[in-house]
Design a protein around this motif. Structure first.
Motif, PDB file in Angstrom:
ATOM      1  N   ALA A  32      41.389  12.594  38.216  1.00 39.61           N
ATOM      2  CA  ALA A  32      41.859  13.933  37.846  1.00 39.61           C
ATOM      3  C   ALA A  32      41.041  14.439  36.662  1.00 39.61           C
ATOM      4  O   ALA A  32      40.659  13.672  35.780  1.00 39.61           O
ATOM      5  N   TYR A  33      40.767  15.735  36.653  1.00 37.18           N
ATOM      6  CA  TYR A  33      39.980  16.332  35.577  1.00 37.18           C
ATOM      7  C   TYR A  33      40.552  17.685  35.216  1.00 37.18           C
ATOM      8  O   TYR A  33      41.386  18.237  35.935  1.00 37.18           O
ATOM      9  N   VAL A  34      40.095  18.196  34.082  1.00 39.31           N
ATOM     10  CA  VAL A  34      40.459  19.545  33.653  1.00 39.31           C
ATOM     11  C   VAL A  34      39.181  20.276  33.284  1.00 39.31           C
ATOM     12  O   VAL A  34      38.185  19.662  32.917  1.00 39.31           O
ATOM     13  N   LYS A  35      39.221  21.584  33.405  1.00 40.42           N
ATOM     14  CA  LYS A  35      38.107  22.403  32.938  1.00 40.42           C
ATOM     15  C   LYS A  35      38.453  22.833  31.521  1.00 40.42           C
ATOM     16  O   LYS A  35      39.461  23.498  31.303  1.00 40.42           O
ATOM     17  N   ALA A  36      37.623  22.423  30.583  1.00 39.32           N
ATOM     18  CA  ALA A  36      37.869  22.726  29.177  1.00 39.32           C
ATOM     19  C   ALA A  36      36.553  22.691  28.419  1.00 39.32           C
ATOM     20  O   ALA A  36      35.641  21.956  28.778  1.00 39.32           O
ATOM     21  N   GLY A  37      36.460  23.498  27.390  1.00 43.84           N
ATOM     22  CA  GLY A  37      35.258  23.486  26.562  1.00 43.84           C
ATOM     23  C   GLY A  37      33.998  23.845  27.312  1.00 43.84           C
ATOM     24  O   GLY A  37      32.935  23.334  27.014  1.00 43.84           O
ATOM     25  N   GLY A  38      34.120  24.684  28.323  1.00 45.82           N
ATOM     26  CA  GLY A  38      32.944  25.104  29.075  1.00 45.82           C
ATOM     27  C   GLY A  38      32.474  24.109  30.115  1.00 45.82           C
ATOM     28  O   GLY A  38      31.380  24.234  30.643  1.00 45.82           O
ATOM     29  N   GLY A  39      33.280  23.111  30.404  1.00 43.17           N
ATOM     30  CA  GLY A  39      32.874  22.132  31.406  1.00 43.17           C
ATOM     31  C   GLY A  39      34.054  21.313  31.874  1.00 43.17           C
ATOM     32  O   GLY A  39      35.204  21.614  31.574  1.00 43.17           O
ATOM     33  N   VAL A  40      33.751  20.277  32.621  1.00 39.86           N
ATOM     34  CA  VAL A  40      34.764  19.377  33.151  1.00 39.86           C
ATOM     35  C   VAL A  40      34.981  18.253  32.145  1.00 39.86           C
ATOM     36  O   VAL A  40      34.027  17.719  31.580  1.00 39.86           O
ATOM     37  N   ARG A  41      36.256  17.912  31.941  1.00 38.70           N
ATOM     38  CA  ARG A  41      36.612  16.818  31.036  1.00 38.70           C
ATOM     39  C   ARG A  41      37.621  15.910  31.729  1.00 38.70           C
ATOM     40  O   ARG A  41      38.381  16.347  32.591  1.00 38.70           O
ATOM     41  N   PHE A  42      37.627  14.659  31.312  1.00 40.92           N
ATOM     42  CA  PHE A  42      38.520  13.662  31.887  1.00 40.92           C
ATOM     43  C   PHE A  42      39.339  12.997  30.789  1.00 40.92           C
ATOM     44  O   PHE A  42      38.809  12.694  29.723  1.00 40.92           O
ATOM     45  N   ARG A  43      40.610  12.760  31.075  1.00 38.95           N
ATOM     46  CA  ARG A  43      41.447  11.971  30.183  1.00 38.95           C
ATOM     47  C   ARG A  43      41.210  10.501  30.528  1.00 38.95           C
ATOM     48  O   ARG A  43      41.339  10.111  31.699  1.00 38.95           O
ATOM     49  N   PRO A  44      40.886   9.674  29.547  1.00 41.83           N
ATOM     50  CA  PRO A  44      40.677   8.245  29.840  1.00 41.83           C
ATOM     51  C   PRO A  44      41.861   7.610  30.582  1.00 41.83           C
ATOM     52  O   PRO A  44      41.652   6.769  31.458  1.00 41.83           O
ATOM     53  N   SER A  45      43.082   8.020  30.266  1.00 46.71           N
ATOM     54  CA  SER A  45      44.251   7.453  30.951  1.00 46.71           C
ATOM     55  C   SER A  45      44.236   7.805  32.440  1.00 46.71           C
ATOM     56  O   SER A  45      44.645   6.995  33.280  1.00 46.71           O
ATOM     57  N   GLU A  46      43.759   9.000  32.790  1.00 42.67           N
ATOM     58  CA  GLU A  46      43.669   9.397  34.205  1.00 42.67           C
ATOM     59  C   GLU A  46      42.562   8.624  34.915  1.00 42.67           C
ATOM     60  O   GLU A  46      42.700   8.252  36.080  1.00 42.67           O
ATOM     61  N   VAL A  47      41.466   8.386  34.203  1.00 47.14           N
ATOM     62  CA  VAL A  47      40.374   7.589  34.781  1.00 47.14           C
ATOM     63  C   VAL A  47      40.876   6.175  35.053  1.00 47.14           C
ATOM     64  O   VAL A  47      40.642   5.610  36.132  1.00 47.14           O
ATOM     65  N   GLU A  48      41.592   5.604  34.087  1.00 46.10           N
ATOM     66  CA  GLU A  48      42.151   4.257  34.244  1.00 46.10           C
ATOM     67  C   GLU A  48      43.120   4.209  35.428  1.00 46.10           C
ATOM     68  O   GLU A  48      43.082   3.285  36.239  1.00 46.10           O
ATOM     69  N   ARG A  49      43.973   5.213  35.548  1.00 46.09           N
ATOM     70  CA  ARG A  49      44.927   5.286  36.658  1.00 46.09           C
ATOM     71  C   ARG A  49      44.173   5.343  37.998  1.00 46.09           C
ATOM     72  O   ARG A  49      44.527   4.668  38.956  1.00 46.09           O
ATOM     73  N   TRP A  50      43.128   6.163  38.038  1.00 46.37           N
ATOM     74  CA  TRP A  50      42.327   6.295  39.254  1.00 46.37           C
ATOM     75  C   TRP A  50      41.662   4.960  39.614  1.00 46.37           C
ATOM     76  O   TRP A  50      41.691   4.540  40.775  1.00 46.37           O
ATOM     77  N   LEU A  51      41.077   4.303  38.621  1.00 47.67           N
ATOM     78  CA  LEU A  51      40.431   3.009  38.876  1.00 47.67           C
ATOM     79  C   LEU A  51      41.436   1.980  39.390  1.00 47.67           C
ATOM     80  O   LEU A  51      41.136   1.222  40.320  1.00 47.67           O
ATOM     81  N   ASN A  52      42.621   1.958  38.790  1.00 45.50           N
ATOM     82  CA  ASN A  52      43.646   0.999  39.210  1.00 45.50           C
ATOM     83  C   ASN A  52      44.186   1.279  40.604  1.00 45.50           C
ATOM     84  O   ASN A  52      44.722   0.381  41.251  1.00 45.50           O
ATOM     85  N   SER A  53      44.023   2.507  41.077  1.00 45.13           N
ATOM     86  CA  SER A  53      44.509   2.859  42.413  1.00 45.13           C
ATOM     87  C   SER A  53      43.492   2.518  43.496  1.00 45.13           C
ATOM     88  O   SER A  53      43.756   2.738  44.675  1.00 45.13           O
ATOM     89  N   ARG A  54      42.352   1.983  43.105  1.00 41.36           N
ATOM     90  CA  ARG A  54      41.274   1.710  44.052  1.00 41.36           C
ATOM     91  C   ARG A  54      40.876   0.249  44.090  1.00 41.36           C
ATOM     92  O   ARG A  54      39.698  -0.078  44.062  1.00 41.36           O
ATOM     93  N   PRO A  55      41.844  -0.673  44.167  1.00 42.91           N
ATOM     94  CA  PRO A  55      41.452  -2.091  44.172  1.00 42.91           C
ATOM     95  C   PRO A  55      40.701  -2.447  45.452  1.00 42.91           C
ATOM     96  O   PRO A  55      40.974  -1.891  46.515  1.00 42.91           O
ATOM     97  N   ILE A  56      39.796  -3.347  45.321  1.00 42.27           N
ATOM     98  CA  ILE A  56      39.028  -3.848  46.458  1.00 42.27           C
ATOM     99  C   ILE A  56      39.354  -5.332  46.590  1.00 42.27           C
ATOM    100  O   ILE A  56      39.167  -6.096  45.645  1.00 42.27           O
ATOM    101  N   ALA A  57      39.823  -5.730  47.749  1.00 40.31           N
ATOM    102  CA  ALA A  57      40.121  -7.139  47.988  1.00 40.31           C
ATOM    103  C   ALA A  57      38.814  -7.897  48.126  1.00 40.31           C
ATOM    104  O   ALA A  57      37.873  -7.422  48.761  1.00 40.31           O
TER     105      ALA A  57
END
Length: 67
Positions: A32-57
């Motif tokens: 998940a991202y937001v448009k802020a400060g003239g560009g796209v920004r990411f919250r580290p907590s959202e990046v972590e959530r996204w990574l944790n939702s993509r486990p590879i066996a």
């Protein structure tokens, strides 16, 4: 408030290109991202959530032996 990271910072952290981050954004498959400060920004907590939702066996040993 959580400090947001830029597309470049995310790309560097994930060892992918900036183009890949933008492709994920356009496909809706990236973090998940937001448009802020003239560009796209990411919250580290959202990046972590996204990574944790993509486990590879891990592949089974038998699969590796067939190469």
């Amino acid at each position: 408030m959580e400090k947001m990271i830029t597309v470049q910072e995310l790309a560097d952290a994930l060892n992918v290109s900036v183009k890949t981050i933008y492709e994920w954004n356009s496909l809706g498959t990236g973090p998940a991202y937001v448009k802020a400060g003239g560009g796209v920004r990411f919250r580290p907590s959202e990046v972590e959530r996204w990574l944790n939702s993509r486990p590879i066996a891990p592949r089974s040993r038998a699969h590796h032996d067939r190469r």
